[in-house]
Design a protein around this motif. Structure first.
Motif, mmCIF file in Angstrom:
data_model
loop_
_atom_site.group_PDB
_atom_site.id
_atom_site.type_symbol
_atom_site.label_atom_id
_atom_site.label_comp_id
_atom_site.label_asym_id
_atom_site.label_seq_id
_atom_site.Cartn_x
_atom_site.Cartn_y
_atom_site.Cartn_z
ATOM 1 N N ALA A 502 0.838 -1.210 0.000
ATOM 2 C CA ALA A 502 0.000 0.000 0.000
ATOM 3 C C ALA A 502 0.868 1.253 0.000
ATOM 4 C CB ALA A 502 -0.918 -0.004 1.221
ATOM 5 N N SER A 503 0.306 2.354 -0.477
ATOM 6 C CA SER A 503 1.102 3.571 -0.589
ATOM 7 C C SER A 503 0.972 4.471 0.637
ATOM 8 C CB SER A 503 0.714 4.337 -1.855
ATOM 9 O OG SER A 503 -0.656 4.657 -1.796
ATOM 10 N N THR A 504 0.198 4.053 1.630
ATOM 11 C CA THR A 504 0.085 4.861 2.845
ATOM 12 C C THR A 504 0.216 3.957 4.069
ATOM 13 O OG1 THR A 504 -2.322 4.625 2.766
ATOM 14 C CG2 THR A 504 -1.394 6.637 1.821
ATOM 15 N N PHE A 505 0.463 4.596 5.212
ATOM 16 C CA PHE A 505 0.656 3.845 6.458
ATOM 17 C C PHE A 505 0.365 4.739 7.646
ATOM 18 C CE2 PHE A 505 4.724 5.633 5.091
ATOM 19 C CZ PHE A 505 5.212 6.239 6.237
ATOM 20 N N GLU A 506 0.269 4.100 8.817
ATOM 21 C CA GLU A 506 0.245 4.819 10.087
ATOM 22 C C GLU A 506 1.499 4.439 10.844
ATOM 23 O OE1 GLU A 506 -3.521 3.622 11.813
ATOM 24 O OE2 GLU A 506 -4.328 5.585 11.245
ATOM 25 N N TRP A 507 2.001 5.322 11.675
ATOM 26 C CA TRP A 507 3.268 5.036 12.335
ATOM 27 C C TRP A 507 3.232 5.502 13.785
ATOM 28 C CZ3 TRP A 507 6.083 8.955 14.500
ATOM 29 C CH2 TRP A 507 5.741 10.259 14.100
ATOM 30 N N ASP A 508 4.166 4.952 14.582
ATOM 31 C CA ASP A 508 4.451 5.500 15.908
ATOM 32 C C ASP A 508 5.913 5.238 16.221
ATOM 33 O OD1 ASP A 508 4.699 2.861 16.795
ATOM 34 O OD2 ASP A 508 3.257 3.048 18.425
ATOM 35 N N LEU A 509 6.334 5.665 17.387
ATOM 36 C CA LEU A 509 7.686 5.327 17.824
ATOM 37 C C LEU A 509 7.574 4.173 18.805
ATOM 38 C CD1 LEU A 509 9.390 8.811 18.324
ATOM 39 C CD2 LEU A 509 9.563 7.242 16.374
ATOM 40 N N TYR A 510 8.223 3.048 18.467
ATOM 41 C CA TYR A 510 8.207 1.907 19.385
ATOM 42 C C TYR A 510 9.015 2.224 20.636
ATOM 43 C CZ TYR A 510 9.372 -2.592 21.365
ATOM 44 O OH TYR A 510 9.556 -3.621 22.241
ATOM 45 N N VAL A 511 10.132 2.898 20.445
ATOM 46 C CA VAL A 511 10.944 3.316 21.585
ATOM 47 C C VAL A 511 11.784 4.522 21.180
ATOM 48 C CG1 VAL A 511 12.874 1.747 21.019
ATOM 49 C CG2 VAL A 511 12.585 2.529 23.377
ATOM 50 N N MET A 512 11.970 5.431 22.104
ATOM 51 C CA MET A 512 13.060 6.403 21.989
ATOM 52 C C MET A 512 14.040 6.051 23.087
ATOM 53 S SD MET A 512 12.223 10.309 21.035
ATOM 54 C CE MET A 512 11.347 10.681 22.517
ATOM 55 N N ALA A 513 15.259 5.692 22.708
ATOM 56 C CA ALA A 513 16.276 5.428 23.722
ATOM 57 C C ALA A 513 16.567 6.732 24.457
ATOM 58 C CB ALA A 513 17.534 4.876 23.067
ATOM 59 N N GLY A 514 17.085 6.611 25.659
ATOM 60 C CA GLY A 514 17.371 7.795 26.452
ATOM 61 C C GLY A 514 18.025 7.377 27.752
ATOM 62 N N ASN A 515 18.105 8.328 28.669
ATOM 63 C CA ASN A 515 18.729 7.991 29.948
ATOM 64 C C ASN A 515 17.982 8.688 31.076
ATOM 65 O OD1 ASN A 515 20.361 7.435 32.136
ATOM 66 N ND2 ASN A 515 22.220 7.434 30.880
ATOM 67 N N PRO A 516 16.945 8.016 31.619
ATOM 68 C CA PRO A 516 16.141 8.655 32.665
ATOM 69 C C PRO A 516 16.899 8.832 33.976
ATOM 70 C CG PRO A 516 15.428 6.375 32.302
ATOM 71 C CD PRO A 516 16.430 6.704 31.240
ATOM 72 N N THR A 517 18.043 8.189 34.125
ATOM 73 C CA THR A 517 18.803 8.396 35.370
ATOM 74 C C THR A 517 19.640 9.673 35.291
ATOM 75 O OG1 THR A 517 20.692 7.071 34.645
ATOM 76 C CG2 THR A 517 18.933 5.913 35.792
ATOM 77 N N VAL A 518 19.956 10.120 34.070
ATOM 78 C CA VAL A 518 20.727 11.356 33.887
ATOM 79 C C VAL A 518 19.792 12.529 33.601
ATOM 80 C CG1 VAL A 518 22.469 12.500 32.441
ATOM 81 C CG2 VAL A 518 22.777 10.101 33.114
ATOM 82 N N HIS A 519 18.745 12.250 32.790
ATOM 83 C CA HIS A 519 17.764 13.287 32.438
ATOM 84 C C HIS A 519 16.438 12.873 33.054
ATOM 85 C CE1 HIS A 519 20.592 14.897 29.493
ATOM 86 N NE2 HIS A 519 20.828 13.654 29.136
ATOM 87 N N SER A 520 16.064 13.529 34.148
ATOM 88 C CA SER A 520 14.900 13.050 34.892
ATOM 89 C C SER A 520 13.600 13.288 34.125
ATOM 90 C CB SER A 520 14.841 13.712 36.263
ATOM 91 O OG SER A 520 14.788 15.109 36.107
#
Ligand code: FEO
Ligand code: CA
Ligand code: CA
Length: 641
Positions: A502-520
């Motif tokens: 198909a020529s169209t889709f829906e999307w999301d982010l499965y994960v954004m990596a990050g560091n919750p211990t450094v950036h609260s």
């Protein structure tokens, strides 16, 4: 001699050094977005360039995650910082093969201090293992593996500081790269390469290849040695892998640009010069990373300006026939190909998803004209069809835009050779370095690792926004929502009507990596499926197993300090698509990238690639570091996916 230490320089940084990116005034082009949408995990995703206004709570993937029983059969492994491989309790690992191990009994012996000499260097397992796939011929198991690049500092005598000083050196480096086909078998002492198997084969930088598709025979591909433009030598910088439904291997040419250089000032026509700039092909009179051009005229742009137009493709290899000629499939486009993820659409057409791994480049999709029938004619399936590029919208929809002569103003052959320029013509979405794409075999969806992009949303000293190689400002956008993105994310899409064609889709982010211990809080904390226990950065390799678990491999910053504190060495994690849960499974030795994953035919062994270890892995103190494939098993010999 160049003063640049290429072993320490990433391919993207090398390109930007040689082709400083154009600047564009226009800080006002940075659109401040604060769009909240619901993702497939059921939670609310928040996007925007203003990280400070985004609490991590907004990124929650719902409490359903905590309420469901984990699908993982292992306890999470702690981060590691040492020089070896670790797996969870209840699992073992062993080395299957390392760079320089013999494929044939007449191969030279590996010297732990100097490695392999040139004579016979095409008779051993290649360097810097990357994508791999397993094929069966009857009960015979064939492992086909990419060897992406070489570390000159390890593969050449130490006093040469990584630089070839003779044609002999260049041949050695050429032989260590490309693809290895080898029979493997499990015996009483574990998995081993079957030395002298009639299937064993090395495909390297001088192996004859057929050129197929719209670019074949075009003037842009003609050289002195091949005035027909239909037969080239070698496949280059073989990164990720793929497999076709009909049982052939796909090897993906990524940073091919680095192998070409010039011994004299160039006078190029406009199209060639523009192509060199867009693809990062150096026009400086300089030895560069490999200095092939100093000793092998084919790589000297002052003599063969069209040679680079013959690299940067998807190459199809039949591993079951050691006499077969690999085929460069130009219809699937020329860019820095990461991998090739194939799936058959409901009507039988073949779909191949592909990423172009460079800061601010695009994601692509091929759809065949004809349908795949098991046992039927497959000869047109990677030749006749349509190439598309991805456009992501902020409302979490997207579309695949066809790269046609009408819409790009380019001929079919020009689209095949200068695919990046064609995609720019149709306003494709600039991405944070698309690495591996994986199709879920048990759900109609696919995933792409967007590994990182430190230039996204960043500005030059004059306040202008950093651009990609096309001069497009890399402002933050919905699937790439983080400025100075050092951690990476994985985007997922579901095609309209459950049809990958198909020529169209829906999307999301499965994960954004990050560091919750450094950036609260904020986008640098990552999504809610990131926690103190499973920290990682720079997702790169990715394969979804037959049960639908996502295996994520990393190629990131492993200094374990600052923003990367608590992440340890590069690693492999498992992800559950349904809950978003992610758990660390394997860690590699210091300095390595974990890349390449496949399974034995009985699925009781996982083969995992360890590329460019920084420590003397796996042979210990005093030995050269050797890229290697490890075989991982459960101690109870249970299925592994
Ligand atoms: Fe060879 Fe983009 O990794
Ligand atoms: Ca990669
Ligand atoms: Ca990478």
């Amino acid at each position: 001699m160049s003063q640049i230490n290429y072993d320490e320089l990433s391919f993207d940084d090398e390109d930007e050094l040689k082709f400083p990116r154009p600047t564009r005034q226009g800080f006002d082009e940075v659109v401040e977005r604060a769009v909240s949408r619901r993702g497939f995990l059921g939670g609310v995703l928040a996007f925007g360039s203003g990280a400070a206004v985004m609490g991590t709570g907004l990124l929650s993937s719902t409490s359903a995650q905590a309420q469901q029983a984990s699908r993982f059969a292992f306890e999470q492994l702690a981060p590691q910082t040492d020089g070896t491989v670790h797996v969870p309790t209840g699992y073992d690992w062993d080395v299957l093969v390392r760079w320089g191990d013999p494929l044939f009994s007449d191969a030279p012996a590996f010297d732990p201090e100097t490695g392999i000499p040139t004579e016979g260097s095409d008779r051993v397992f290649g360097e810097n293992t990357d994508g791999m796939e397993l094929f069966l011929v009857g009960d015979t198991e064939l492992l086909v593996v990419n060897s992406e690049y070489v570390n000159g500092g390890i593969n050449l005598p130490a006093e040469q500081e990584g630089q070839p000083i003779s044609a002999d050196d260049v041949v050695r480096l050429q032989n260590f790269q490309g693809v290895t086909v080898m029979e493997i078998a499990e015996g009483d002492s574990g998995w081993e390469v079957v030395v002298d198997s009639p299937y064993n084969r090395r495909i390297h930088h001088r192996t004859e290849m057929l050129i197929d598709g719209p670019a074949a025979g075009h003037d842009l591909l003609k050289t002195n040695a091949d005035p027909t433009g239909t037969m080239s030598l070698g496949t280059f910088n073989n990164c990720g892998s793929g497999r076709t439904p009909w049982g052939t291997y796909l090897t993906c040419e990524e940073n091919f640009n680095g192998y070409f250089g010039t011994t004299a000032e160039l006078s190029l026509d406009e199209a060639t010069a523009a192509g060199f700039a867009r693809y990062g092909i150096s026009t400086d009179v300089d030895p560069g990373r490999y200095n092939y051009h100093g000793f092998d005229a084919r790589f000297d742009l002052s003599k063969e300006p069209n040679e680079p137009h013959r690299a940067g493709y998807i190459v199809e290899i039949d591993p079951t026939d050691p006499t077969s000629t690999p085929i460069k499939r130009t219809a699937l486009g020329r860019f820095k190909h990461e991998n090739a993820a194939s799936v058959v659409a409901p009507d039988g057409r073949v779909v191949v998803y592909m990423g172009d791994d460079e800061r601010g480049e695009y994601m692509y999709k091929w759809v065949s004209r004809d349908v795949y029938t098991p046992g039927g004619d497959t000869s047109t399936l990677l030749t006749e069809g349509q190439l598309f590029v991805a456009k992501f919208n902020d409302d979490m929809t997207g579309s695949w835009i066809a790269l046609t002569p009408e819409d790009t103003g380019m001929s079919e052959a020009e689209i095949a050779v200068f695919t990046r320029m064609a995609a720019t013509q149709v306003s494709a979405t600039t991405m944070d370095r698309p690495e591996w794409i994986a199709v879920n075999p048990i759900a109609i969806e696919a995933y792409c690792c967007l590994t990182n992009n430190s230039r996204r949303g960043a500005t030059n000293d004059d306040g202008s926004v950093r651009t990609n190689a096309a001069g497009e400002p890399m402002v933050v956008n919905a699937p790439n929502p983080r400025a100075v993105n050092n951690y990476g994310q994985i985007v997922r899409w579901r095609p309209t009507n459950s049809d990958h064609a198909a020529s169209t889709f829906e999307w999301d982010l499965y994960v954004m990596a990050g560091n919750p211990t450094v950036h609260s809080e904020g986008l640098y904390a990552g999504t809610a499926n990131i926690n103190e226990g499973n920290l990682f950065n720079s997702p790169d390799g990715m394969v979804i197993d037959s049960t639908g678990l996502i295996w994520i491999q990393t190629d990131g910053d492993d200094d374990n300090e600052g923003d990367f504190l608590g992440m340890g060495n590069n690693q492999m994690l498992a992800g559950d698509p349904a809950t978003g849960e992610i758990r660390r499974f394997l860690t590699g030795p210091k300095g390595c990238e974990v890349t390449g994953l496949t399974w034995s035919a009985d699925r009781r062994t996982m083969f995992v690639g360890i590329q460019h270890p920084g420590a003397p892995f796996p042979d210990g103190e005093g030995a050269l570091p050797r890229s290697a494939i490890v075989a991982v098993k459960r101690q109870d010999n249970a299925l592994l996916g």
